[in-house]
Design an enzyme around this catalytic site. Structure first.
Site, PDB file in Angstrom:
ATOM      1  NE  ARG A 159      39.048  43.679  42.168  1.00 58.49           N
ATOM      2  CZ  ARG A 159      37.859  43.458  41.647  1.00 58.49           C
ATOM      3  NH1 ARG A 159      37.388  44.248  40.709  1.00 58.49           N
ATOM      4  NH2 ARG A 159      37.134  42.438  42.055  1.00 58.49           N
ATOM      5  CE1 TYR A 205      38.811  27.613  42.909  1.00 65.03           C
ATOM      6  CE2 TYR A 205      41.184  27.284  42.828  1.00 65.03           C
ATOM      7  CZ  TYR A 205      40.053  27.738  43.490  1.00 65.03           C
ATOM      8  OH  TYR A 205      40.179  28.316  44.728  1.00 65.03           O
ATOM      9  CG  ASP A 214      43.516  34.461  40.617  1.00 65.34           C
ATOM     10  OD1 ASP A 214      43.262  34.909  41.735  1.00 65.34           O
ATOM     11  OD2 ASP A 214      43.147  33.333  40.238  1.00 65.34           O
ATOM     12  NE  ARG A 226      38.168  41.144  48.628  1.00 63.67           N
ATOM     13  CZ  ARG A 226      37.616  39.980  48.275  1.00 63.67           C
ATOM     14  NH1 ARG A 226      36.666  39.956  47.388  1.00 63.67           N
ATOM     15  NH2 ARG A 226      37.999  38.868  48.843  1.00 63.67           N
ATOM     16  NE  ARG A 239      44.658  36.238  46.981  1.00 63.67           N
ATOM     17  CZ  ARG A 239      43.539  35.535  47.034  1.00 63.67           C
ATOM     18  NH1 ARG A 239      42.599  35.856  47.880  1.00 63.67           N
ATOM     19  NH2 ARG A 239      43.351  34.539  46.221  1.00 63.67           N
TER      20      ARG A 239
END
Ligand code: CP3
Length: 347
Positions: A39, A150, A75, A30, A26
């Site tokens: 974003r 998921y 992702d 963010r 990552r």
């Protein structure tokens, strides 16, 4: 232009390096003001679908932090869309699947991935990046267990009760699901390497929720096939998961050249459990980066001390960079690792 930096690939092959290589899971995200600004205008998946923009997002941390590898910005959910799963990446939650997989019929509906047809923008991003980068590019895919979790849960979970319930109640459908996911992951990784990825990481992030016995029965055969069928690609393959202490020997049995571990185990102990013959990646607690600089430095020194100058250590966090991380601290850690970490020369 700076010269080509191959210390990450050398460490993956357990060759001596001038400095311990470092990159961060990552490393685009963010914590970066530039990423947050982007974003505001684009969703994460919008970014992935625009190769020029996606390449820029991938390159930004490489330029800002001085890391020794780039990781494709994408992702693990991306290949599941074309396989037939409708999902959303919800802010501060994670992937949410519209119709979770709960029956053998749901499994049978999953289509095989055709990377060139379904995800041409990912492959184009890789081609752009290879022209721009002076460090190796890491491609990636989710591990079959983590992808299945998921699909079955429909949203992030801590206990994986639906996943394990599916596994125990419908073992036939479970293995069929993992077979289909593994087929697509293999094709996806191959396509990424053919487009230019120089290493690949399999993010089996949540596999540590299983007991060793269940890993052996429900996951290991699929991971073994994944690694067997990607061995001809000629690039290092990294396996990563959190809370995997009890699984490390089985992950080693699964295959690959590098195993990534989190901070819940000391690196020296992890290495001992894994054994010689593969490289080890990790394992600073990402929360440490929120601590005062002298504390961070001591923790970096401690990780390097546990690696003890052995060839085949790749410095990383034990999981992804947290959004609250000061960007300057990541840069500082890269400098410290490069200053303190040398391999094949006794530390
Ligand atoms: O820089 C890099 O590491 C490459 C980019 C990357 C992303 N996701 C971008 C992303 C990578 C390698 C991933 C893999 C991924 N995605 C994993 C495996 C790694 C891990 O963290 O264990 C998993 C489990 C996912 C699923 C997922 N996607 C989660 C749990 C989340 C976080 C939810 C949140 O908002 O905190 C996402 C969203 C996501 N993927 C973000 C990023 C940068 C969050 C920021 C955003 O929404 O812009």
């Amino acid at each position: 232009m700076p010269p080509w930096n191959d210390r990450f690939l050398r460490a993956c092959r357990r060759e001596p390096v001038d400095r311990t290589p470092v990159w961060f899971m990552r490393q685009a995200g963010r914590y970066q003001p530039e990423y947050r600004a982007l974003r505001e205008r684009y969703s994460l998946l919008d970014i992935c679908r625009q190769p020029d923009l996606c390449a820029q997002v991938t390159l930004l941390p490489v330029e800002q932090l001085g890391v020794d590898a780039a990781i494709l910005f994408s992702d693990i959910m991306v290949p599941l869309g074309p396989m037939g799963a409708r999902y959303e990446l919800k802010e501060n939650v994670g992937p949410v699947v519209e119709r979770p997989v709960r029956t053998p019929e749901d499994v049978a509906r999953l289509e095989p991935l055709e990377p060139e047809v379904d995800l041409p923008y990912v492959l184009e991003t890789i081609r752009i990046l290879r022209r721009e980068l002076r460090v190796p590019l890491i491609g990636f895919a989710g591990g079959p267990f983590t992808l299945a979790s998921y699909l079955i849960e429909g949203r992030p979970t801590r206990d994986f009760l639906h996943t394990k319930g599916f596994m125990y109640h419908q073992p036939g459908a479970w293995h069929e699901l993992l077979r289909r996911l593994t087929d697509s992951v293999i094709l996806y990784l191959k396509a990424q390497v053919e487009a230019g990825a120089q290493a690949v990481q399999v993010f089996d992030s949540w596999v540590g929720s299983l007991s060793p016995g269940d890993y052996r029965e429900f996951v290991l055969p699929h991971m073994q096939r994944l690694f067997a069928e990607t061995s001809g690609l000629g690039v290092p393959r990294i396996q990563f998961g959190v809370t995997t202490l009890g699984l490390l020997p089985l992950m080693r049995e699964a295959g690959g050249e590098v195993i990534g571990v989190d901070w819940r185990v000391g690196l020296a102990e992890a290495w001992q459990r894994i054994g010689d013959g593969v490289a080890v990646q990790g394992n600073l607690d990402p929360a440490v980066l929120l601590a005062p600089a002298p504390v961070v430095r001591r923790r970096v020194e401690a990780v390097l001390a546990e690696a003890h100058g052995r060839p085949g250590h790749i410095f990383n966090l034990g999981h992804g960079v947290l959004p609250a991380t000061p960007p300057g601290m990541l840069r500082q850690v890269v400098e410290w690792v490069h200053e303190l970490g040398g391999q094949g020369n006794g530390g």
